[in-house]
Design an enzyme around this catalytic site. Structure first.
Site, mmCIF file in Angstrom:
data_model
loop_
_atom_site.group_PDB
_atom_site.id
_atom_site.type_symbol
_atom_site.label_atom_id
_atom_site.label_comp_id
_atom_site.label_asym_id
_atom_site.label_seq_id
_atom_site.Cartn_x
_atom_site.Cartn_y
_atom_site.Cartn_z
ATOM 1 N N THR A 184 0.824 -1.217 0.000
ATOM 2 C CA THR A 184 0.000 0.000 0.000
ATOM 3 C C THR A 184 0.858 1.267 0.000
ATOM 4 O O THR A 184 0.321 2.370 -0.055
ATOM 5 C CB THR A 184 -0.896 0.034 1.260
ATOM 6 N N ALA B 220 4.091 4.002 -1.159
ATOM 7 C CA ALA B 220 4.404 4.718 -2.399
ATOM 8 C C ALA B 220 5.165 3.814 -3.378
ATOM 9 O O ALA B 220 4.844 3.759 -4.567
ATOM 10 C CB ALA B 220 5.214 5.975 -2.072
ATOM 11 N N SER C 148 -4.247 -2.209 6.820
ATOM 12 C CA SER C 148 -4.683 -2.343 5.427
ATOM 13 C C SER C 148 -5.246 -3.725 5.115
ATOM 14 O O SER C 148 -5.775 -3.945 4.015
ATOM 15 C CB SER C 148 -3.507 -2.098 4.475
ATOM 16 N N ARG D 100 21.792 -3.227 2.843
ATOM 17 C CA ARG D 100 22.570 -2.670 1.721
ATOM 18 C C ARG D 100 24.080 -2.746 1.920
ATOM 19 O O ARG D 100 24.812 -2.983 0.972
ATOM 20 C CB ARG D 100 22.180 -1.206 1.498
ATOM 21 N N CYS E 272 17.319 5.697 -3.131
ATOM 22 C CA CYS E 272 16.830 6.306 -4.379
ATOM 23 C C CYS E 272 17.812 7.312 -4.974
ATOM 24 O O CYS E 272 18.072 7.307 -6.183
ATOM 25 C CB CYS E 272 15.479 6.959 -4.135
ATOM 26 N N GLU F 228 22.078 11.127 7.579
ATOM 27 C CA GLU F 228 22.095 9.708 7.191
ATOM 28 C C GLU F 228 21.958 9.533 5.682
ATOM 29 O O GLU F 228 22.596 8.651 5.090
ATOM 30 C CB GLU F 228 20.925 9.036 7.907
ATOM 31 N N LYS G 216 24.508 7.609 3.266
ATOM 32 C CA LYS G 216 24.059 6.475 2.436
ATOM 33 C C LYS G 216 24.527 6.668 0.997
ATOM 34 O O LYS G 216 25.013 5.733 0.361
ATOM 35 C CB LYS G 216 22.527 6.397 2.431
ATOM 36 N N HIS H 277 13.492 13.096 -7.931
ATOM 37 C CA HIS H 277 14.622 13.787 -7.297
ATOM 38 C C HIS H 277 15.488 14.414 -8.392
ATOM 39 O O HIS H 277 15.642 13.846 -9.481
ATOM 40 C CB HIS H 277 15.510 12.795 -6.547
ATOM 41 N N GLN I 54 12.289 8.918 -8.411
ATOM 42 C CA GLN I 54 12.863 8.110 -7.318
ATOM 43 C C GLN I 54 11.962 6.948 -6.935
ATOM 44 O O GLN I 54 12.410 6.006 -6.310
ATOM 45 C CB GLN I 54 13.207 8.987 -6.112
HETATM 46 P P1 A2P Z 1 0.087 0.241 5.728
HETATM 47 O O1 A2P Z 1 -0.437 1.056 4.572
HETATM 48 O O2 A2P Z 1 -0.830 -0.870 6.106
HETATM 49 O O3 A2P Z 1 0.526 1.085 6.892
HETATM 50 P P2 A2P Z 1 5.321 4.356 2.637
HETATM 51 O O4 A2P Z 1 6.788 4.111 2.456
HETATM 52 O O5 A2P Z 1 4.648 4.915 1.444
HETATM 53 O O6 A2P Z 1 5.025 5.116 3.894
HETATM 54 O O7 A2P Z 1 4.660 2.893 2.844
HETATM 55 C C1 A2P Z 1 5.021 2.043 3.886
HETATM 56 C C2 A2P Z 1 4.460 0.640 3.629
HETATM 57 O O8 A2P Z 1 4.887 -0.190 4.704
HETATM 58 C C3 A2P Z 1 2.946 0.579 3.601
HETATM 59 O O9 A2P Z 1 2.518 -0.390 2.681
HETATM 60 C C4 A2P Z 1 2.627 0.155 5.028
HETATM 61 O O10 A2P Z 1 1.388 -0.513 5.178
HETATM 62 C C5 A2P Z 1 3.750 -0.803 5.285
HETATM 63 N N1 A2P Z 1 3.953 -0.992 6.714
HETATM 64 C C6 A2P Z 1 4.192 -0.050 7.653
HETATM 65 N N2 A2P Z 1 4.282 -0.600 8.893
HETATM 66 C C7 A2P Z 1 4.071 -1.923 8.717
HETATM 67 C C8 A2P Z 1 4.009 -3.051 9.595
HETATM 68 N N3 A2P Z 1 4.209 -2.932 10.907
HETATM 69 N N4 A2P Z 1 3.777 -4.276 9.060
HETATM 70 C C9 A2P Z 1 3.601 -4.428 7.714
HETATM 71 N N5 A2P Z 1 3.616 -3.406 6.839
HETATM 72 C C10 A2P Z 1 3.865 -2.173 7.321
#
Ligand code: A2P
Length: 333
Positions: free
Chosen positions: A11, A13, A40, A99, A128, A208, A212, A241, A314
Site C-alpha cells: 500500500t 508509495a 490495510s 545494503r 533512491c 544519514e 548512504k 529527485h 525516485q
Molecule cells: P500500511 O499502509 O498498512 O501502513 P510508505 O513508504 O509509502 O510510507 O509505505 C510504507 C508501507 O509499509 C505501507 O505499505 C505500510 O502498510 C507498510 N507498513 C508499515 N508498517 C508496517 C508493519 N508494521 N507491518 C507491515 N507493513 C507495514
C-alpha cells in the site's frame, strides 16, 4: 509456469509502483500476494483482471513464494526477509537493512548486474538518490574514471513515503485557504520551503541520507576509495529527485564527449538543449524509467571536472523499477 511474487508494503508509495510495473510487464505471474500492516488487511487491489486481498504480514504467510519485494522500512525487512528466504523466496529489498552487508549485492542493473550471480537469497535495492546518481555517473566513470563526486540534491516529498506526499498536498491547500499550516511527517514545513534532509545528523555534520549516498555509490561502483561529498535537501516537489553534480575525473572529459557517451548509455536520456534553455526537470522525469541528464559543462575552476544536472523518478529508477529490473534479470536466469 508463472512466478509467485509477493510485495511487502504493497500500500506504500513504492509498493504501489511495483505492483503497477508488474501488471504492465511481460513476466508470467501465476500468483501475486500483497502484504501490509493490519491497518490495510482486507482491502483489495486489482491485478491483471483479478482481485487481490491485502494480507497482514506474517512469517508463515511469506512461505512458498519465488520472489518477494520488501518496501515497508528497514525494521520490517530485518524482521521478515529471513523468513521469506527460508520459505523459498529470493528477496529484493528496497530498505536500507542489508545494503551495506558484505555478502549482499547492492545492485543497479545498468552498473553491476553481474553481482546478481552471487547472493545469499537477499538482493538490496539502493537508496533512491544513490541509484539515480549511479545510473547517470557510471558511463562517465567507465570512460574517464571519476575520482570525486560533489552532489547537491533536490529531493521530492514522495521519497519519504505516501504520507509525506499527502502532507505536501495538504499544506499547499492549507496555504491557499489561508489556514494554519500543519506539520506531521516532516520536521519543517514542506510547502514553499527547502530544508536539509529529514534524517539524523552524525558528529561529522552529515545526515544519514548523505552518508548512504556516499557509501552506496562506492559499493555499487566497486570503488571503496571514491570521494563523495553529498548535500541532501528536501524540496516541495511531489515526485522525482534532482541532483546537481560535479565530477572530478582522472582524464579530462569534455562536455561534448560526455554528452555523446550519455546519449548511448542504458537507462539515461539526455535533455541538454542550451539554445532553448531546456534541461532535466522533476516534472519531466516523473513517470519515466530513464534518468534525465543535462546541463553538461566543463568546470572552469578545475582542469578535469564536469558539471551536470540530473532528474530521476525516485519511485521508479530510484526504487520500484530498479527492483523490477532485478527481478526480470533473475527470472531470465
Ligand atoms: P500500511 O499502509 O498498512 O501502513 P510508505 O513508504 O509509502 O510510507 O509505505 C510504507 C508501507 O509499509 C505501507 O505499505 C505500510 O502498510 C507498510 N507498513 C508499515 N508498517 C508496517 C508493519 N508494521 N507491518 C507491515 N507493513 C507495514
Amino acid at each position: 509456469m508463472g512466478l509467485r511474487i509477493g510485495i511487502v508494503g504493497a500500500t506504500g508509495a513504492v509498493g504501489q509502483e511495483a505492483l503497477q510495473l508488474l501488471e504492465l510487464g511481460a513476466l508470467s505471474i501465476a500468483e501475486i500476494r500483497l502484504f501490509a500492516s493490519v491497518r490495510s488487511a482486507g482491502r483489495v487491489r486489482s491485478f491483471r483482471r483479478e482481485t487481490v486481498r491485502i494480507e497482514e504480514i506474517s512469517a508463515e504467510r511469506l512461505a512458498g513464494l519465488d520472489y518477494v519485494f520488501f518496501s515497508a522500512g528497514a525494521s520490517i525487512s530485518r524482521q521478515y526477509a529471513p523468513a521469506a528466504v527460508k520459505g523459498g523466496a529470493i528477496v529484493i529489498d528496497n530498505s536500507s537493512a542489508f545494503r551495506m552487508a558484505r555478502e549482499i549485492p547492492l545492485v543497479v542493473p545498468e552498473v553491476n548486474a553481474k553481482e546478481l550471480g552471487r547472493h545469499p537469497g537477499i538482493i538490496a535495492n539502493p537508496n533512491c538518490t544513490a541509484a539515480i546518481l549511479a545510473t547517470a555517473v557510471w558511463p562517465l566513470h567507465q570512460a574517464a574514471i571519476v575520482e570525486r563526486i560533489v552532489v547537491a540534491t533536490y529531493q521530492a516529498a514522495s521519497g519519504a513515503g505516501a504520507k509525506a506526499l499527502a502532507e505536501l498536498d495538504a499544506q499547499v491547500r492549507q496555504y491557499a485557504a489561508g489556514e494554519e499550516i500543519r506539520r506531521k511527517v516532516f520536521p519543517e514545513q514542506i510547502a514553499f520551503n527547502v530544508f536539509s534532509h529529514n534524517t539524523p545528523v552524525d558528529d561529522s555534520g552529515f545526515n544519514e541520507e548523505e552518508n548512504k549516498v556516499a557509501q552506496e555509490i562506492r559499493k555499487i561502483f566497486g570503488e571503496p576509495t571514491l570521494g563523495v561529498c553529498a548535500t541532501c535537501i528536501r524540496v516541495p516537489v511531489f515526485r522525482a529527485h534532482s541532483e546537481a553534480v560535479v565530477l572530478e575525473t582522472r582524464r579530462k572529459l569534455s562536455a561534448e564527449e560526455a554528452r555523446e557517451i550519455l546519449s548511448h548509455a542504458p537507462g539515461v536520456a539526455v535533455v541538454d538543449d542550451r539554445k532553448a534553455n531546456r534541461f532535466p526537470t522533476p516534472l519531466e522525469a516523473a513517470g519515466k524509467r530513464e534518468v534525465l541528464v543535462g546541463r553538461l559543462r566543463e568546470d572552469p575552476s578545475h582542469p578535469r571536472a564536469l558539471a551536470l544536472f540530473v532528474s530521476g523518478d525516485q519511485l521508479l529508477k530510484g526504487a520500484a523499477w530498479n527492483a523490477v529490473q532485478i527481478l526480470e534479470l533473475l527470472a531470465a536466469g
